[in-house]
Each structure stands twice: as structure tokens, then as C-alpha cells.
Design a protein around this motif. Sequence first.
Motif: not given
Length: 304
Positions: A203-222
Motif C-alpha cells: 500500500l505504501k508503494c502504491q501511495l508513493k507511486n501516486t505521489v510521484i506520478n501526480t507530481f509529474y502531471i502537476t509540473i506543466p501547470i505549476a
Amino acid sequence: MTTILEYLFIVRFRKLISKGDRIALLLIVLLYFAIAFLVFRNYQHFQNYILLFFLDTVGYHLQRSDIEILKLKKNYKAILFLEYLIYSLPFYLVLLFKEEFLLITGVLIFNVVLINLPKSNFKTIRYPFNLFNVYWHINFRKYKLIYLFPLLAILIYVAAEYQNHNLIYFVLLVLGIIACSPSFEREQAEEIKRNPYTAEKYLKCQLKNTVINTFYITIPIAVMLCCFQQWEKLLWVGFVFIPPLLNVILKYLYFRNDLMHQIVFVLFIVSSVLSFGASLIAMPFMYKKAIKNLKAIKYAEDSN
């Protein structure tokens, strides 16, 4: 004529309704007209966002796979144009009754351009996502989510140009929905059983994966927000991470019932907004329950 319209809507909404379910189809059509009526009655509030109601057609056009078949007909572009005109008819009527003839012309011209766009030669887009959850790649390729980002960038520009901060919040909301979409998909129970990690680490790996990938998609908007000096709105980017993390926990909380998962997710988000985040206090308890469910899935094989 009625048969043709029914066929068009069945093709358009085939992922949402069962085969032959005319009642569900009718309800979706009525929902479109109900939304259009609400927009018409509250046009002053929706005036700056009216074009957003036509974006659905763009997303549908970019992900449809039957255009090559339609090209066998000489008038396939006219068919597509009429098809998209019918899909967005309730909102065209809103603009017509409000005498927004320039906007109607602009949308129609945009549809013509969209239909005549050449097909991209890029067969595969390389995404930087962490592969622990492959559904990030699958969803982006299946639903062509990458095409939403130019539209979101345009909305950021419009928001900065006209000082419309609500558009920025809308963009962040769309980002949150995109980040949630992979967590609505479910891996096979056998995949969880074969995974060498413990339930908690999984579950921790799934949450970590979600944080990393969400970070990637927020970069262009940021980056766009920084370019337009929207510094105070950068703080709101952090809220984009909350819904996908919550959705991962709910996924394993209701792993056997995806419908309940979706219902609870919507209710939880709505209650969090209305209660200014008070519902988030329950997340640690939900986290423990999700681990317990994962343990039950992993050890089910051993008990057989």
C-alpha cells in the motif's frame, strides 16, 4: 431519424450504458438538457465558462477509433460535423437563445478545424510515470489524457489574462480527476498475492507511486502559474495530491466493490469540501482498514 439519433447516442455513450438500455440512454440525454437549462437560467455565472461545455466533443474526437472506417465514405467529415453538432445541441441552443452568434460561429469553426486535423504520426508517447502502477500508462494511452494538457494551459492563460481565478481552480480540479483515474482501475487479486511485499509495504508503494506520478502531471501547470506570476495559486497545487491518495486507500478499502468505491469517493470529497477538510481526519483509520483488506487478499491463497 429517431433510429439514427438513437444509434449515435448508443455509440457515444456505449461505455456508460448497457446494450439495449434505452432508459439509461434517455436519462443521459435528459441530463444534458437539464444541465443546459441550468446554464441558461444562470447564464451570468456560467458566461465565462460556457466554452468548457464543448470540450467533451474534443476529448471524444481525439480518442475515437472508428474514424478510419468513416473515411471510407466521401462525406465522412460532414457526418462527423453533424454528429458533434447533435451531441452539443443543448448548449448551442443556450448560446442561440442568448444571441451569442459570434461564439456559435467560433465553436463551429473550431469543430471544422478539429475534424480536419491531421492524424499524429507519433505512435507511442513516452510517459515518465513510475511503473509500480501500470494503469498510469494504460489510462493515459487509452483515454488520450495527454491531449487535455494543452487545453489546461490555455485555460491558465485565459485565467491570468482576465484575472479569473475560478478557472485556475477548475484546472486544478481536472488535474485531481486525472490523477485519480488510474486508482479506479483494479489489478487482479492474483497480482497482489504474488507480490513479495507485505500488505503494508504494498500500500505504501502504491501511495508513493501516486505521489510521484501526480507530481509529474502537476509540473506543466505549476510552470504556467509561475510564468504568469500566480504565486499564491501555487499553494493550491498541493491539494491536487489529496484526492488521488484518498482514492488509492478507498480502492483497497472497497476492492471487491468498485461501485461502492466510486460512491464513497464522491461522498467523501463532497463532505471534505463542505466541512473544510474535516472528513480527512478519518484517513488514518481508512488506511489501517485498507491494509487489513490487503492482508485478507494476500493470505486468501494460503488458506486454500
